[in-house]
Write an enzyme that holds these catalytic residues in place. Sequence first.
Site, mmCIF file in Angstrom:
data_model
loop_
_atom_site.group_PDB
_atom_site.id
_atom_site.type_symbol
_atom_site.label_atom_id
_atom_site.label_comp_id
_atom_site.label_asym_id
_atom_site.label_seq_id
_atom_site.Cartn_x
_atom_site.Cartn_y
_atom_site.Cartn_z
ATOM 1 N N ASP A 509 -34.386 -12.646 -12.230
ATOM 2 C CA ASP A 509 -34.398 -11.198 -12.402
ATOM 3 C C ASP A 509 -34.937 -10.898 -13.799
ATOM 4 O O ASP A 509 -34.222 -10.989 -14.788
ATOM 5 C CB ASP A 509 -32.990 -10.620 -12.229
ATOM 6 C CG ASP A 509 -33.016 -9.099 -12.281
ATOM 7 O OD1 ASP A 509 -33.968 -8.543 -12.867
ATOM 8 O OD2 ASP A 509 -32.092 -8.465 -11.743
ATOM 9 N N HIS A 514 -32.320 -6.302 -19.458
ATOM 10 C CA HIS A 514 -31.263 -7.282 -19.708
ATOM 11 C C HIS A 514 -31.540 -8.181 -20.908
ATOM 12 O O HIS A 514 -30.774 -9.087 -21.182
ATOM 13 C CB HIS A 514 -31.053 -8.136 -18.454
ATOM 14 C CG HIS A 514 -30.803 -7.323 -17.229
ATOM 15 N ND1 HIS A 514 -29.657 -6.570 -17.067
ATOM 16 C CD2 HIS A 514 -31.561 -7.077 -16.126
ATOM 17 C CE1 HIS A 514 -29.717 -5.937 -15.905
ATOM 18 N NE2 HIS A 514 -30.864 -6.217 -15.315
ATOM 19 N N ILE A 529 -27.946 -4.998 -21.169
ATOM 20 C CA ILE A 529 -26.729 -5.143 -20.357
ATOM 21 C C ILE A 529 -26.833 -6.360 -19.436
ATOM 22 O O ILE A 529 -27.914 -6.865 -19.166
ATOM 23 C CB ILE A 529 -26.456 -3.877 -19.512
ATOM 24 C CG1 ILE A 529 -27.620 -3.591 -18.554
ATOM 25 C CG2 ILE A 529 -26.212 -2.683 -20.408
ATOM 26 C CD1 ILE A 529 -27.320 -2.507 -17.543
ATOM 27 N N GLY A 532 -25.886 -6.805 -12.895
ATOM 28 C CA GLY A 532 -24.757 -6.567 -11.990
ATOM 29 C C GLY A 532 -24.488 -7.796 -11.136
ATOM 30 O O GLY A 532 -23.338 -8.174 -10.917
#
Length: 736
Positions: A509, A514, A529, A532
Amino acid sequence: MEVSQLRFDGRVVLVTGAGGGLGKAYALAFAERGASVVVNDLGGDFKGEGKSSSAADQVVEEIRAKGGKAVANYDSVEDGEKLVQTALDAFGRIDIVINNAGILRDRSFARISDADWDIIHKVHLKGSFMVTRAAWNHMKNQKFGRIIMTSSAAGIYGNFGQANYSAAKLGLVGLSNTLALEGVKYNVHCNSIAPTAGSRLTQTVMPQDLVDALKPEYVAPLVLWLCHESCQENGSLFEVGAGWIGKMRWERSLGAIIRQKNRPMTPEAVRDEWNKICDFDNATKPRTIQESTGLLYEVLSTIDSGKGISMNPTSQTTSSFDPSQAVGKKLPGSQYSYNHMQPILYALGVGMSTKEPDHLKFLYEGSEDFSCLPTFGVILSQASFMAGGLSSLPGLNIDFTRLLHGEQYLEVYKPIPTSGELTSETTVADILDKGSGAVILLDVHTYCGKDLICYNQFSLFIVGAGGFGGKRSSPKAKETANPPNRPPDVVVNDATTADQAALYRLSGDWNPLHIDPSFAAVGGFQRPILHGLCTFGFSARHALKHFANNDVTKFKAMKVRFAKPVLPGQTLQTEMWKEGNRIYLQTKVKETGAIAITGAYVDLTSTVSTLESKEIVQAGGLQSDLVFDEISRRIKDAGDQLVKKVNAIFQWDITKDGKTVAEWTIDLKNGSGEVYRGKVRGRADTTFTLSDQDFMELVLGKLNPQKAFFAGKLKVKGNIMLSQKLETILKDYAKL
Ligand code: NAI
């Protein structure tokens, strides 16, 4: 006394300007409910002139006469330190600060002198700053604090003749908003109120009967509730008076993008779009600066893509978002080849570590039972649309920078191979209209040859793409589920590292959100961040370990909703509830209490855990199960005393007709001790092997352990000396 009365026993409250009016009402109310109160008042007139100790003294006397605890302070709030010092000297701490002191210097704007301006700012804004700053570190250190700022409707709405006062009063709301953010992690909360009450301040502007009717006692209950330890409200503004309380928030129109790519931006364009800029239809209510400025990133990319100049999702979607064309369509098929590297990299990405011996089978391809984590299934399937296949579909010509990962469902039919060449088929299962956005449900089936390995449903939320007149829900959507209404059965804390996202992204990803701080900043986040799906992987691991002994063949399915972002380095706290073979889940950020994953569950084909021993007894009928059940209860009752005393892990292999029929672990080394079915997670200090029947005779005192050992009925591996400590746990079983 009502059982649930909100009490303030042991709390120390400083109320500024408490010699009369609202402040006096707060001081009396806090004292009545057990607080020790510092009653501060300078004792001047309502314009801030003069000084006297009598106002504060009278209130202190009134409190004491009723049996309460109070001391007076006569300093000006401008000397904040002195006020807080009075609290520390008299009561040893400071828990709650009510910034209430105030004066008026009303003048029409042109007549406001420098002095009128300065004194209002000194008393209201600077005074609240000085007092709060003096208390701040005490609150932070004790991890508790409640602060109230007193604003005013004059600040919120403006009021003729009160330019100085309204400026200072709205300044307090800004101060409060920032303190709320800086204090939250220390459990220091700050809220503002805009009260209306009859007092000497309002006497000049209100008719007497209104002054009498609007009692300060109708404001105090809100202040007390906001300052109670059980109240989690923070950073909010309330209007309050006459027995009514309402909460205020900001509202923002959708606005309009005025600028076009490669063209100058002109005032004429602003004029021409004025109605749209000011149109509150579909308005949003941003709550944080991130939510507010996050929009600017969308604006930049919308302009850059030359896709149009409207921020109105309705007009945008009619031109390019037409779900009816996309639903049911398949994306181009995709392949994913991998060897043992990818599952290992993924396992590291979701926090597995060689520090835990039972993680090795996911980290070392040479392990006897080398396995791939079931949640690697999401990695296999995301490859099918990550490459951008989604925007190639008819009717989905939308801006994917507005994409949020809303929910995830994974179902595994066969253990995921540790290497192979897998193919995935992706279908747009449905598209929902949630008003503020559209939800695209993507079904991905992943095969190894002809064998279906796993099925994923990705719920992708496209901000601003709603309002196309579609349905709100779909029978195809995999639903979330709420946990039972009781405290969780198991809670696991697991710290992510500062590099967790940097590591996880290597599984495929590549979203810069991120890893790239500037990208994250435009997206409205203080730093990059965590994915998820990384939190998803952590949570799945916790369930698999605690309820399936890390046996990947037991994993069936998992569903989660992503609620709040997690920052790399924060600790994940997974709460789990077992109901049959379903483990309900909720994952929080331990540091902030924010819920990151909600409505979640893991379905297992069968479970292994202490909680299940009762079911096993009924099914398997081993007598020893009853004893382990009882030992488990005793260990729970003993708290961590037994762990301190014994400090060892025992494994029991119970045999019947020469075969091992049950394995049990008594862990008196970790936490407050635990008994569970199955092999030790880690290493046993001592392992005992004996038959179900001999075990019963042993605990009932009918069989002597030494004799059993020498007769070959009891086999002991590992540290034999430790077995003496078993007496502590096993004694008195004759009473069973
Ligand atoms: P009040 O005049 O009865 O109480 C204010 C108290 O603050 C007085 O006892 C005064 O001696 C004290 N004080 C003034 N300067 C001080 C200083 N430098 N240091 C320490 N104490 C000082 O007025 P009221 O109505 O109870 O006001 C309380 C707060 O509520 C004020 O901040 C006021 O601006 C605010 N407010 C009140 C409204 C109302 O309808 N009463 C409306 C909106 C805001």
